[in-house]
Motif scaffolding. Sequence first.
Motif, PDB file in Angstrom:
ATOM      1  N   ALA A 162      50.054  33.705  38.944  1.00  0.00           N
ATOM      2  CA  ALA A 162      48.873  34.263  39.603  1.00  0.00           C
ATOM      3  C   ALA A 162      48.634  33.600  40.957  1.00  0.00           C
ATOM      4  CB  ALA A 162      47.651  34.106  38.699  1.00  0.00           C
ATOM      5  N   ALA A 163      48.787  32.271  41.012  1.00  0.00           N
ATOM      6  CA  ALA A 163      48.606  31.566  42.285  1.00  0.00           C
ATOM      7  C   ALA A 163      49.653  32.003  43.301  1.00  0.00           C
ATOM      8  CB  ALA A 163      48.677  30.054  42.054  1.00  0.00           C
ATOM      9  N   GLY A 164      50.920  32.092  42.875  1.00  0.00           N
ATOM     10  CA  GLY A 164      51.976  32.528  43.777  1.00  0.00           C
ATOM     11  C   GLY A 164      51.783  33.969  44.217  1.00  0.00           C
ATOM     12  N   ARG A 165      51.355  34.835  43.298  1.00  0.00           N
ATOM     13  CA  ARG A 165      51.155  36.260  43.620  1.00  0.00           C
ATOM     14  C   ARG A 165      50.039  36.433  44.643  1.00  0.00           C
ATOM     15  NH1 ARG A 165      48.345  39.775  40.006  1.00  0.00           N
ATOM     16  NH2 ARG A 165      48.815  38.249  38.374  1.00  0.00           N
ATOM     17  N   TRP A 166      48.983  35.632  44.524  1.00  0.00           N
ATOM     18  CA  TRP A 166      47.907  35.723  45.515  1.00  0.00           C
ATOM     19  C   TRP A 166      48.443  35.422  46.915  1.00  0.00           C
ATOM     20  CZ3 TRP A 166      43.119  37.178  46.807  1.00  0.00           C
ATOM     21  CH2 TRP A 166      42.569  36.619  47.953  1.00  0.00           C
ATOM     22  N   HIS A 167      49.204  34.347  47.053  1.00  0.00           N
ATOM     23  CA  HIS A 167      49.724  33.966  48.368  1.00  0.00           C
ATOM     24  C   HIS A 167      50.621  35.057  48.950  1.00  0.00           C
ATOM     25  CE1 HIS A 167      48.916  29.486  49.059  1.00  0.00           C
ATOM     26  NE2 HIS A 167      48.255  29.774  47.950  1.00  0.00           N
ATOM     27  N   LEU A 168      51.512  35.625  48.124  1.00  0.00           N
ATOM     28  CA  LEU A 168      52.478  36.601  48.629  1.00  0.00           C
ATOM     29  C   LEU A 168      51.852  37.973  48.859  1.00  0.00           C
ATOM     30  CD1 LEU A 168      55.660  35.769  46.495  1.00  0.00           C
ATOM     31  CD2 LEU A 168      55.042  34.928  48.766  1.00  0.00           C
ATOM     32  N   ALA A 169      50.933  38.382  47.992  1.00  0.00           N
ATOM     33  CA  ALA A 169      50.372  39.728  48.080  1.00  0.00           C
ATOM     34  C   ALA A 169      49.336  39.873  49.181  1.00  0.00           C
ATOM     35  CB  ALA A 169      49.742  40.125  46.739  1.00  0.00           C
ATOM     36  N   LEU A 180      41.019  32.620  39.945  1.00  0.00           N
ATOM     37  CA  LEU A 180      42.185  33.501  40.082  1.00  0.00           C
ATOM     38  C   LEU A 180      41.933  34.831  39.376  1.00  0.00           C
ATOM     39  CD1 LEU A 180      45.196  31.040  39.655  1.00  0.00           C
ATOM     40  CD2 LEU A 180      44.692  32.450  41.664  1.00  0.00           C
ATOM     41  N   LEU A 181      41.302  34.774  38.212  1.00  0.00           N
ATOM     42  CA  LEU A 181      40.955  35.999  37.491  1.00  0.00           C
ATOM     43  C   LEU A 181      40.043  36.877  38.353  1.00  0.00           C
ATOM     44  CD1 LEU A 181      41.390  37.233  34.601  1.00  0.00           C
ATOM     45  CD2 LEU A 181      39.204  36.203  33.981  1.00  0.00           C
ATOM     46  N   TRP A 182      39.105  36.258  39.023  1.00  0.00           N
ATOM     47  CA  TRP A 182      38.169  36.955  39.910  1.00  0.00           C
ATOM     48  C   TRP A 182      38.903  37.551  41.117  1.00  0.00           C
ATOM     49  CZ3 TRP A 182      33.039  34.135  41.693  1.00  0.00           C
ATOM     50  CH2 TRP A 182      32.247  35.016  42.439  1.00  0.00           C
ATOM     51  N   LEU A 183      39.673  36.719  41.801  1.00  0.00           N
ATOM     52  CA  LEU A 183      40.347  37.159  43.021  1.00  0.00           C
ATOM     53  C   LEU A 183      41.334  38.299  42.770  1.00  0.00           C
ATOM     54  CD1 LEU A 183      41.103  33.676  44.633  1.00  0.00           C
ATOM     55  CD2 LEU A 183      39.539  35.418  45.547  1.00  0.00           C
ATOM     56  N   LEU A 184      42.084  38.205  41.672  1.00  0.00           N
ATOM     57  CA  LEU A 184      43.174  39.150  41.429  1.00  0.00           C
ATOM     58  C   LEU A 184      42.722  40.418  40.725  1.00  0.00           C
ATOM     59  CD1 LEU A 184      45.891  36.520  40.526  1.00  0.00           C
ATOM     60  CD2 LEU A 184      45.856  37.976  42.550  1.00  0.00           C
ATOM     61  N   ASN A 185      41.423  40.559  40.488  1.00  0.00           N
ATOM     62  CA  ASN A 185      40.872  41.806  39.965  1.00  0.00           C
ATOM     63  C   ASN A 185      39.915  42.450  40.957  1.00  0.00           C
ATOM     64  OD1 ASN A 185      41.730  42.376  37.059  1.00  0.00           O
ATOM     65  ND2 ASN A 185      41.233  40.196  36.953  1.00  0.00           N
ATOM     66  N   SER A 186      39.904  41.947  42.185  1.00  0.00           N
ATOM     67  CA  SER A 186      38.949  42.440  43.179  1.00  0.00           C
ATOM     68  C   SER A 186      39.685  43.112  44.332  1.00  0.00           C
ATOM     69  CB  SER A 186      38.115  41.276  43.726  1.00  0.00           C
ATOM     70  OG  SER A 186      38.898  40.460  44.574  1.00  0.00           O
ATOM     71  N   SER A 187      38.917  43.683  45.226  1.00  0.00           N
ATOM     72  CA  SER A 187      39.495  44.357  46.395  1.00  0.00           C
ATOM     73  C   SER A 187      40.108  43.377  47.382  1.00  0.00           C
ATOM     74  CB  SER A 187      38.415  45.188  47.099  1.00  0.00           C
ATOM     75  OG  SER A 187      37.343  44.362  47.525  1.00  0.00           O
ATOM     76  N   ARG A 188      39.971  42.088  47.128  1.00  0.00           N
ATOM     77  CA  ARG A 188      40.614  41.083  47.981  1.00  0.00           C
ATOM     78  C   ARG A 188      42.137  41.145  47.843  1.00  0.00           C
ATOM     79  NH1 ARG A 188      36.077  39.123  45.708  1.00  0.00           N
ATOM     80  NH2 ARG A 188      34.540  38.040  47.016  1.00  0.00           N
ATOM     81  N   THR A 189      42.614  41.679  46.721  1.00  0.00           N
ATOM     82  CA  THR A 189      44.049  41.792  46.451  1.00  0.00           C
ATOM     83  C   THR A 189      44.452  43.256  46.558  1.00  0.00           C
ATOM     84  OG1 THR A 189      43.897  39.946  44.896  1.00  0.00           O
ATOM     85  CG2 THR A 189      45.862  41.325  44.758  1.00  0.00           C
ATOM     86  N   PRO A 190      45.550  43.577  47.277  1.00  0.00           N
ATOM     87  CA  PRO A 190      46.028  44.962  47.320  1.00  0.00           C
ATOM     88  C   PRO A 190      46.202  45.533  45.917  1.00  0.00           C
ATOM     89  CG  PRO A 190      47.232  43.632  48.897  1.00  0.00           C
ATOM     90  CD  PRO A 190      46.381  42.682  48.098  1.00  0.00           C
ATOM     91  N   MET A 249      46.003  36.595  29.617  1.00  0.00           N
ATOM     92  CA  MET A 249      46.465  35.209  29.693  1.00  0.00           C
ATOM     93  C   MET A 249      45.527  34.349  30.531  1.00  0.00           C
ATOM     94  SD  MET A 249      48.976  35.160  27.700  1.00  0.00           S
ATOM     95  CE  MET A 249      49.409  33.458  27.998  1.00  0.00           C
ATOM     96  N   LEU A 250      45.058  34.866  31.667  1.00  0.00           N
ATOM     97  CA  LEU A 250      44.147  34.083  32.505  1.00  0.00           C
ATOM     98  C   LEU A 250      42.796  33.896  31.819  1.00  0.00           C
ATOM     99  CD1 LEU A 250      44.792  35.409  36.130  1.00  0.00           C
ATOM    100  CD2 LEU A 250      45.408  33.190  35.193  1.00  0.00           C
ATOM    101  N   ALA A 251      42.318  34.933  31.131  1.00  0.00           N
ATOM    102  CA  ALA A 251      41.038  34.807  30.425  1.00  0.00           C
ATOM    103  C   ALA A 251      41.159  33.822  29.270  1.00  0.00           C
ATOM    104  CB  ALA A 251      40.583  36.177  29.916  1.00  0.00           C
ATOM    105  N   ALA A 252      42.256  33.913  28.520  1.00  0.00           N
ATOM    106  CA  ALA A 252      42.473  32.984  27.406  1.00  0.00           C
ATOM    107  C   ALA A 252      42.630  31.561  27.920  1.00  0.00           C
ATOM    108  CB  ALA A 252      43.711  33.401  26.609  1.00  0.00           C
ATOM    109  N   GLY A 253      43.401  31.408  29.029  1.00  0.00           N
ATOM    110  CA  GLY A 253      43.553  30.084  29.624  1.00  0.00           C
ATOM    111  C   GLY A 253      42.240  29.535  30.119  1.00  0.00           C
ATOM    112  N   GLY A 254      41.435  30.401  30.773  1.00  0.00           N
ATOM    113  CA  GLY A 254      40.134  29.959  31.262  1.00  0.00           C
ATOM    114  C   GLY A 254      39.224  29.496  30.136  1.00  0.00           C
ATOM    115  N   LEU A 255      39.213  30.253  29.027  1.00  0.00           N
ATOM    116  CA  LEU A 255      38.397  29.871  27.878  1.00  0.00           C
ATOM    117  C   LEU A 255      38.878  28.541  27.294  1.00  0.00           C
ATOM    118  CD1 LEU A 255      36.205  30.491  25.783  1.00  0.00           C
ATOM    119  CD2 LEU A 255      37.911  31.823  24.507  1.00  0.00           C
TER     120      LEU A 255
END
Length: 436
Positions: free
Chosen positions: A71-78, A393-403, A415-421
């Motif tokens: 998720a971190a890598g995808r944010w940077h590249l996308a 990351l869950l917030w950023l990658l489900n918003s209009s900030r990400t293509p 996975m991110l929600a389970a990890g966050g919990l």
Amino acid sequence: MADITDSGTDAAKSQPRKSSWRYIGPGIVVAATGVGAGDLVATLIAGSKFGYTLLWAAVIGCIVKISLAEAAGRWHLATGRTLFEGWRSLGQWTTVYFAIYVVIWGFVYGATAMSSSALPMVALFPDGPGLKTWAVLFGLLGLLFVWFNRYLVFEKFMTVVIGMKFLIVVYVAIRVAPDLGAAFAGLAPVLPDGSLLYTLGLIGGVGGTITMAAYGYWVNAKGWTNTSWMKVMRIDNRVAYITTGVFVVAMLIIGAELLHSSQIALTSGDRGLIDLGVVLEERFGVVTAKLFLIGFFATSFGALVGVWHGVSLMFADFVERFQRERRTGEAVGERTVDEVASGARERSVPFRAYLLWLTFPPIGLLFLDQPFGLVVVYGVLGAFFMPFLALTLLWLLNSSRTPAEWRNGIVSNVMLAAGGLLFVILCVQQVRDLPW
């Protein structure tokens, strides 16, 4: 706050790069940095207490970390934005949290990393310099290495480190003759009495904290700056956490075979690895024990150098984003990952200032007992970081900030929600266990 939703448009049109093992690199760096001596001790203790029973938890932990780093890598590249730029778009509270965290965390971690690197050298050379002398030496060596070398040299060094760790830990695991039947049985999810906290620790605690956030920066420093590298990044990330998984399983085997069967208890903290060296020497001879101590040193010093580089990159981005925003009055509009890829960050004043912060002030802590209040604040901030990373990351990658095409799918969200919990539960437990 300026919108950052259109930053990945051109990158999304790029043709995917052909996957090749020769591209692998940032994953090796994060694997060498993320598993420190404290992680190895935690895994050993879990194996010594419960044998192979919690092996399944170690495997799940690697899957969770693969999802988080991807998720971190995808944010940077996308998006063409660094992770701090993403955090900044969520509000000023992220800047306040990160500023406090990175200053206090670096101060205490610097002393911890230097001491951890020194411990095996004291054991290897008992008639040599003392712990504090070794610790200062390794702090200065880490400073000089990162100061004068760019990412590609740093990556080659970390590849050597990961090779040493991998070969030595796997060798020792084979040497203790694992019970393969019991190991496979340990893949079935079982929770023995009193194992809940150890299980949560294995899932959430091994494989990196702030270094997971640094993964996206290392991806950019490698020269991967757009979505054409997405497939390569995902393979690289899987290599990182499969490698981490091998470490964890090997250390669990050592704990189960060498300590659980003999009912041997280890000292908590990094000194537990010194205890294990003594046990190995008694059981398998001096050569195996010395090899293990060399692996211990590679683990600790690799983590030190990785943090000196990766977190300094993050701090440099944080300072330069903050300074530019104060000058212009709004968030940065242009792509920010290109500045990391160019190597400009590694030559910047903030990067080198944080290197100095990681090295020199912590030397004072080596000669003093850590101040009680500082330990508490460090523990609280550290406990909150992984929930902060997973949930933002869950917030950023489900918003209009990400293509749209690179936003989270169902698997990533689960996975991110389970990890966050999980990280929230661990955070609460860590805060409760602090010496208030």
